[in-house]
Design a protein around this motif. Structure first.
Motif, PDB file in Angstrom:
ATOM      1  N   TYR A  42      13.578 -10.268  -4.302  1.00  0.00           N
ATOM      2  CA  TYR A  42      14.046 -11.012  -3.124  1.00  0.00           C
ATOM      3  C   TYR A  42      15.516 -11.389  -3.299  1.00  0.00           C
ATOM      4  N   GLY A  43      15.911 -11.624  -4.535  1.00  0.00           N
ATOM      5  CA  GLY A  43      17.307 -11.944  -4.805  1.00  0.00           C
ATOM      6  C   GLY A  43      18.237 -10.787  -4.485  1.00  0.00           C
ATOM      7  N   ARG A  44      17.725  -9.575  -4.564  1.00  0.00           N
ATOM      8  CA  ARG A  44      18.546  -8.405  -4.220  1.00  0.00           C
ATOM      9  C   ARG A  44      18.681  -8.222  -2.714  1.00  0.00           C
ATOM     10  N   GLY A  45      18.012  -9.074  -1.956  1.00  0.00           N
ATOM     11  CA  GLY A  45      18.121  -8.990  -0.501  1.00  0.00           C
ATOM     12  C   GLY A  45      17.268  -7.900   0.092  1.00  0.00           C
ATOM     13  N   LEU A  46      16.256  -7.460  -0.652  1.00  0.00           N
ATOM     14  CA  LEU A  46      15.346  -6.413  -0.172  1.00  0.00           C
ATOM     15  C   LEU A  46      13.915  -6.880  -0.407  1.00  0.00           C
ATOM     16  N   LEU A  47      13.174  -7.062   0.675  1.00  0.00           N
ATOM     17  CA  LEU A  47      11.822  -7.593   0.561  1.00  0.00           C
ATOM     18  C   LEU A  47      10.851  -6.659   1.281  1.00  0.00           C
ATOM     19  N   ASN A  48      10.076  -5.924   0.502  1.00  0.00           N
ATOM     20  CA  ASN A  48       9.066  -5.038   1.096  1.00  0.00           C
ATOM     21  C   ASN A  48       7.903  -5.867   1.643  1.00  0.00           C
ATOM     22  N   PRO A  49       7.126  -5.318   2.576  1.00  0.00           N
ATOM     23  CA  PRO A  49       6.119  -6.110   3.286  1.00  0.00           C
ATOM     24  C   PRO A  49       5.086  -6.813   2.407  1.00  0.00           C
ATOM     25  N   GLY A  50       4.703  -6.203   1.283  1.00  0.00           N
ATOM     26  CA  GLY A  50       3.676  -6.823   0.454  1.00  0.00           C
ATOM     27  C   GLY A  50       4.209  -7.513  -0.772  1.00  0.00           C
ATOM     28  N   SER A  51       5.522  -7.627  -0.889  1.00  0.00           N
ATOM     29  CA  SER A  51       6.123  -8.185  -2.103  1.00  0.00           C
ATOM     30  C   SER A  51       6.038  -9.713  -2.123  1.00  0.00           C
ATOM     31  N   ASP A  52       5.939 -10.250  -3.347  1.00  0.00           N
ATOM     32  CA  ASP A  52       6.004 -11.700  -3.532  1.00  0.00           C
ATOM     33  C   ASP A  52       7.451 -12.155  -3.392  1.00  0.00           C
ATOM     34  N   ILE A  53       7.628 -13.462  -3.195  1.00  0.00           N
ATOM     35  CA  ILE A  53       8.983 -14.014  -3.164  1.00  0.00           C
ATOM     36  C   ILE A  53       9.146 -14.967  -4.348  1.00  0.00           C
ATOM     37  N   ASP A  54      10.280 -14.857  -5.001  1.00  0.00           N
ATOM     38  CA  ASP A  54      10.575 -15.705  -6.158  1.00  0.00           C
ATOM     39  C   ASP A  54      11.776 -16.571  -5.844  1.00  0.00           C
ATOM     40  N   LEU A  55      11.593 -17.899  -6.022  1.00  0.00           N
ATOM     41  CA  LEU A  55      12.647 -18.861  -5.721  1.00  0.00           C
ATOM     42  C   LEU A  55      13.012 -19.660  -6.962  1.00  0.00           C
TER      43      LEU A  55
ATOM     44  N   PHE B 186      15.004   6.100   0.687  1.00  0.00           N
ATOM     45  CA  PHE B 186      13.765   6.823   0.995  1.00  0.00           C
ATOM     46  C   PHE B 186      12.580   6.175   0.290  1.00  0.00           C
ATOM     47  N   ILE B 187      12.733   5.837  -0.972  1.00  0.00           N
ATOM     48  CA  ILE B 187      11.604   5.266  -1.710  1.00  0.00           C
ATOM     49  C   ILE B 187      11.244   3.894  -1.149  1.00  0.00           C
ATOM     50  N   HIS B 188      12.259   3.129  -0.745  1.00  0.00           N
ATOM     51  CA  HIS B 188      11.956   1.850  -0.085  1.00  0.00           C
ATOM     52  C   HIS B 188      11.176   2.087   1.203  1.00  0.00           C
ATOM     53  N   ARG B 189      11.533   3.110   1.931  1.00  0.00           N
ATOM     54  CA  ARG B 189      10.799   3.414   3.169  1.00  0.00           C
ATOM     55  C   ARG B 189       9.351   3.772   2.853  1.00  0.00           C
ATOM     56  N   VAL B 190       9.144   4.557   1.804  1.00  0.00           N
ATOM     57  CA  VAL B 190       7.779   4.902   1.388  1.00  0.00           C
ATOM     58  C   VAL B 190       7.013   3.646   0.989  1.00  0.00           C
ATOM     59  N   ARG B 191       7.679   2.793   0.214  1.00  0.00           N
ATOM     60  CA  ARG B 191       7.006   1.558  -0.223  1.00  0.00           C
ATOM     61  C   ARG B 191       6.672   0.660   0.957  1.00  0.00           C
ATOM     62  N   ASN B 192       7.580   0.570   1.921  1.00  0.00           N
ATOM     63  CA  ASN B 192       7.295  -0.209   3.135  1.00  0.00           C
ATOM     64  C   ASN B 192       6.039   0.309   3.823  1.00  0.00           C
ATOM     65  N   GLU B 193       5.937   1.633   3.939  1.00  0.00           N
ATOM     66  CA  GLU B 193       4.779   2.231   4.608  1.00  0.00           C
ATOM     67  C   GLU B 193       3.492   1.941   3.839  1.00  0.00           C
ATOM     68  N   LEU B 194       3.542   2.059   2.525  1.00  0.00           N
ATOM     69  CA  LEU B 194       2.357   1.770   1.714  1.00  0.00           C
ATOM     70  C   LEU B 194       1.903   0.331   1.923  1.00  0.00           C
ATOM     71  N   HIS B 195       2.848  -0.590   1.906  1.00  0.00           N
ATOM     72  CA  HIS B 195       2.497  -2.003   2.083  1.00  0.00           C
ATOM     73  C   HIS B 195       1.983  -2.280   3.489  1.00  0.00           C
ATOM     74  N   TYR B 196       2.627  -1.724   4.479  1.00  0.00           N
ATOM     75  CA  TYR B 196       2.176  -1.936   5.866  1.00  0.00           C
ATOM     76  C   TYR B 196       0.768  -1.360   6.067  1.00  0.00           C
ATOM     77  N   HIS B 197       0.543  -0.151   5.544  1.00  0.00           N
ATOM     78  CA  HIS B 197      -0.741   0.507   5.792  1.00  0.00           C
ATOM     79  C   HIS B 197      -1.898  -0.204   5.107  1.00  0.00           C
ATOM     80  N   THR B 198      -1.686  -0.624   3.861  1.00  0.00           N
ATOM     81  CA  THR B 198      -2.788  -1.224   3.095  1.00  0.00           C
ATOM     82  C   THR B 198      -2.881  -2.730   3.273  1.00  0.00           C
ATOM     83  N   GLY B 199      -1.795  -3.338   3.791  1.00  0.00           N
ATOM     84  CA  GLY B 199      -1.811  -4.782   3.959  1.00  0.00           C
ATOM     85  C   GLY B 199      -1.642  -5.548   2.667  1.00  0.00           C
ATOM     86  N   ARG B 200      -1.186  -4.886   1.637  1.00  0.00           N
ATOM     87  CA  ARG B 200      -0.985  -5.558   0.344  1.00  0.00           C
ATOM     88  C   ARG B 200       0.086  -4.800  -0.452  1.00  0.00           C
ATOM     89  N   SER B 201       0.385  -5.306  -1.623  1.00  0.00           N
ATOM     90  CA  SER B 201       1.434  -4.702  -2.450  1.00  0.00           C
ATOM     91  C   SER B 201       0.892  -3.479  -3.178  1.00  0.00           C
TER      92      SER B 201
END
Length: 921
Positions: free
Chosen positions: A96-109, A273-288
């Motif tokens: 999250y600190g890198r400014g990129l948050l995939n749909p199923g990723s946790d957030i660290d503060l 591209f890999i981020h796009r793939v990861r986004n799709e995986l998270h969106y489709h499965t509803g989890r990380s």
């Protein structure tokens, strides 16, 4: 991208912040933030579905959460401390600190405090808790820490994972000056003071991950984050560049001429591209979800709208793109790590010598335009290939001869000049001779071919191999892409040179005495080239490719004949050993007719060893190896001595076998031994050890005694378990009188205890006593050793053979195979096949099956065969990774083959229906 971020910020400022200020309680505030995130996330999801880049979507999600946290912070601060600001800062760390948050990723503060966390003010603590509660109520998984600057620095120094996470610290809300101070202090105290230690940490991380994922991007089911060439490799190089060059922007490395513009563009495109793939995986499965399974490959390929009509072709196109992108990250980041490592080594050498002591001279030499230094080959100048394109081939020969690697600058220069590998280059006699010399160095070939492939030279020099680049193989047992599989085969061959294990001696001896390694290695390079042609039988296409290469390389005579033979028959050894009855002399004669010479036989055994071990780690099990060696030794004897001598030797061996077996047994068994040799079919004795026969004779005598003492109508039997740990299975000998459904009941009893049958031989004596031999193992491919499991099998079988009305359903509970295609998820279908083959054996009809394995499958096959009025006489069973590849030999009850076409069609139809063949209806 900035437009999307500005839109999100504007929406938060115009609607979310005023609404939060007006909210009366925490519950209402949570609903407002949740609603804001839901609306904005729907917009972002629509962007993704419309084809937006991976970083754009992940960046937008990060901006959405930034806006929500910032709004929550300032409104909570206003409510709790209306007279002044609370001295605390909210920062994001990690992904999250890198400014990129995939749909199923946790957030660290990280909440940065002005004082140690033990002295935190009540007001500050309340503010932090309210923000966290708001985020938790929206459903986010939040990892958080609350520390002062000094505490954070101590944590970073004590724990390397924390140090890495804190490198990506980014301001979100609160006191920005504290965040700036923390970043400056962190860089000074944790990074700049000991950059070498950090670099070594990153090298170790890369090394351990790459080892875990087999040092290749070409896995059948890669992990998009952790696998070679995944997101973590890219992030690693950003961290290292930050420490070594003080930048997180790879474009700065282009300005310093460490990275080319082309490499930079490839890295950025791949990461997106890999981020796009990861986004799709998270969106489709509803989890990380980060493992790109076979099922999910079909989902992603379809949702990314690859245009091919069939799911297999869509998956091939998608995975080819995926592998090319991950390979770009893998190769470029490895090169950058190597460049930084060389620089660190050079700096260490300089700093370790006092000024008044002369510096040591570097070990350096020059030859043919190449500079050799510290185990690497450098170009003398940038025009070495333009001046003499043949150096492009010779540099690999020098690397092989000197055991050197190509320096990053040399690899870059080859890529830049790859167009010089033109038609003139391909037909150059000098280049051919150099390539031949490279392939003739046994045990030292694979790493050079990998070096060629890494810089795209191998595919240009041999376009037939180049067509395999990143080519997905949908034959289920293959773990790697076609090009990676080929190189791993050559790895296996090379490794034999130094492999001193006794069990590898037969292959090592063949390789070391083989007189034409050029033909052997070249055939291995070409054996799967036909896969690029999309033919039903890729061996046909491979043979055509091999002929083309032979013509271009001017390969003629015996060498061409051997190469063509190896490519054309590279599956023949495996098919005969695993599918045919090796105890049948006609099978050995037929196979010997294909081999023709012992040289070809030995070459093909070696070829099969390399090919199988290069397919996946489980392909060369002790059981399968025993089949290969049995076929090899029998055929070698046949080729060496001729048919008549071979048959005479078999008879002589039979007499010796009886004599040795008698010496093992006590006298009370001798009469039964004579009857056993008289009444058993001749094929039973072929390749049967005297110790095994002795066990069977004792089993027959024990069974007869049991049967004599049994109550009238009770069906007796004797089950004997023999450990074959050296072969990876347990032998089960079932002795009883032959009766209907006998083999089906044995299979049922075994399946009921989750035991796999890997081979079955059915022998019936002339007096009706059967001696059925099953090779069995656990679901983990291990021998059956558990006493309770064995007892359960024996009790189940004893119960079953008493039944006149056979009811297997009581014992067989079918479970879903993990490969079973779910039509709702767009997965790749498993290629199910079943057909009747009357050409595999002169004596028997073969039923060949490839299907999803399940508990009771073999039982159901045997039962269907029995219902068709046929008897199973022999079976070759292969179960691996959830798939069954079986060959079952059957006859009519009178011992004749199935020849009637109507009967064959009906049998084939019923078997196809049983295994789930889609077109059986």
């Amino acid at each position: 991208m900035q437009q999307v971020i500005d839109s999100i910020k504007s929406q938060a400022e115009q609607s979310l912040i005023p609404a939060l200020r007006a909210a009366e309680d925490q519950t209402e505030r949570a609903v407002l933030i949740k609603s804001f995130i839901k609306v904005e996330d729907r917009k972002i999801r629509d962007m993704h579905d419309a084809g937006a880049g991976g970083q754009r979507v992940a960046g937008a999600r990060s901006a959405m959460l930034d806006a929500a946290i910032h709004a929550a912070f300032i409104t909570t601060e206003e409510r709790l401390s209306p007279k002044g600001k609370v001295k605390v800062a909210v920062t994001s760390v990690g992904g999250y600190g890198r400014g990129l948050l995939n749909p199923g990723s946790d957030i660290d503060l990280l909440f940065i405090l002005p004082v140690n966390s033990t002295k935190i003010a009540t007001l500050t603590k309340t503010l932090i808790q309210e923000i966290l509660y708001l985020l938790w109520d929206t459903g986010f998984k939040v990892g958080h820490a609350t520390r002062s600057i000094s505490e954070s620095i101590r944590e970073a120094k004590a724990e390397q994972q924390s140090k890495t996470a804190l490198m990506d610290t980014r301001y979100i809300a609160g006191n920005e000056a504290m965040v700036d101070k923390f970043i400056t202090t962190f860089r000074r105290d944790c990074i700049q003071k000991n950059p070498e230690a950090f670099f070594e940490l990153r090298r170790n991380d890369i090394s351990s991950r790459h080892k875990k994922y087999s040092h290749t991007v070409f896995l059948q089911e890669p992990h998009v984050k952790e696998s070679c060439g995944g997101l973590r490799d890219y992030q690693n190089i950003i961290w290292v560049a930050n420490v070594e060059r003080g930048t997180c922007n790879l474009e700065d490395l282009v300005k310093e001429k460490i990275l080319t513009k082309g490499a930079y563009k490839e890295l950025e495109a791949a990461y997106d591209f890999i981020h796009r793939v990861r986004n799709e995986l998270h969106y489709h499965t509803g989890r990380s979800t980060d493992i790109l399974t076979l099922q999910l490959q079909g989902v992603v390929a379809t949702n990314f709208q690859y245009p091919e009509k069939s799911i297999l072709r869509r998956c091939e196109s998608f995975m080819r793109d995926y592998y090319r992108h991950t390979r770009a990250i893998f190769n470029h980041t490895n090169s950058l790590m190597e460049i930084f490592h060389i620089e660190i080594q050079e700096n260490d050498k300089v700093s370790s010598w006092l000024k008044f002591i002369p510096k040591p001279q570097k070990k350096r030499s020059e030859h043919d335009g190449f500079v050799f230094r510290d185990g690497r080959i450098y170009p003398k100048h940038s025009d070495i290939f333009k001046n003499d394109s043949g150096r492009m081939m010779r540099v690999f020969q020098e690397a092989q001869r000197r055991n050197h690697t190509l320096a990053p600058i040399m690899r870059r220069l080859i890529k830049e000049n790859i167009s010089l590998v033109n038609e003139e280059f391909l037909f150059s006699k000098a280049n051919r001779e150099t390539f031949r010399a490279i392939l003739e160095r046994k045990g030292d070939v694979a790493h050079i071919l990998r070096a060629m492939h890494k810089v795209q030279f191998l595919g240009k020099w041999m376009p037939e191999f180049g067509m395999l680049d990143c080519l997905v193989q949908h034959e289920f047992f293959h773990r790697y892409t076609a090009d990676e599989h080929t190189l791993r085969c050559i790895d296996q061959l090379d490794a034999l040179v130094e492999d001193q294990r006794p069990e590898r001696s037969v292959y090592r001896d063949i390789l070391m005495s083989f007189t034409d390694p050029y033909a052997l290695y070249l055939a291995l390079i070409l054996h799967d080239t036909g896969r690029a042609e999309n033919l039903r039988e890729h061996t046909d296409g491979s043979a055509v490719m091999a002929a083309r290469v032979c013509s271009r390389y001017k390969i003629k005579g015996a060498r061409r004949s051997l190469m063509t033979f190896l490519v054309d028959h590279h599956l023949t050894f495996w098919k005969y050993a695993t599918n045919k009855n090796l105890e049948d002399p006609e099978v050995i004669e037929e196979f010997a007719g294909i081999m023709k010479t012992t040289e070809r036989l030995e070459a093909l055994l070696l070829f099969t060893y390399a090919d199988s071990n290069g397919t996946n780690e489980e392909a060369w099990s002790p059981w399968k190896e025993s089949l290969m060696l049995q076929l090899y030794r029998s055929t070698r004897s046949f080729l060496t001595n001729g048919k008549n001598q071979y048959e005479a030797e078999q008879q002589e061996e039979m007499q010796k076998l009886k004599k040795v077996t008698k010496s093992i047994l006590r006298e009370k068994y001798h009469e039964q031994l004579d009857l056993h040799f008289e009444r058993m079919p001749e094929q039973y004795f072929r390749y049967r050890a005297p110790e095994s026969i002795a066990i069977h004779v004792r089993a027959v005598r024990r069974y007869l005694i049991k049967d004599e003492k049994a109550e009238p109508g009770f069906q007796s039997s004797d089950l004997r378990w023999i450990n074959r740990d050296d072969r990876g299975y347990t032998e089960l000998v079932v002795t009883t009188h032959n009766r209907p459904l006998l083999i089906e009941k044995v299979a049922c009893a075994l399946a009921a205890s989750q035991i796999n049958i890997i081979a079955a031989n059915v022998y019936t004596r002339t007096d009706g006593i059967t001696c059925d031999i099953f090779h069995v193992c656990t679901e983990d491919q291990l021998p059956v050793t558990n006493a309770n499991t064995k007892k359960k099998v024996e009790d189940t079988f004893s119960e079953l053979i008493q039944q006149e009305d056979y009811q297997p359903e009581k014992h067989l509970k079918k479970k879903r195979n993990f490969l079973q295609r779910d039509s709702s998820d767009g997965g790749i279908p498993f290629p199910v096949r079943a057909f009747v083959n009357n050409h595999a054996s002169q004596q028997h009809t073969a039923i060949e099956v490839q299907a999803l394995d399940r508990i009771g499958l073999l039982h159901d096959l045997f039962l269907e065969i029995g219902k068709s009025g046929l008897a199973t006489v022999h079976a070759r069973i292969c179960t691996e990774k959830g798939a069954a590849v079986d060959t079952i030999y059957v006859n009519h009850l009178d011992g004749t083959k199935v020849t009637d076409q109507d009967e064959i069609q009906k049998l084939e139809y019923n078997i196809q229906k049983l295994v789930g063949f889609e077109h059986a209806e």
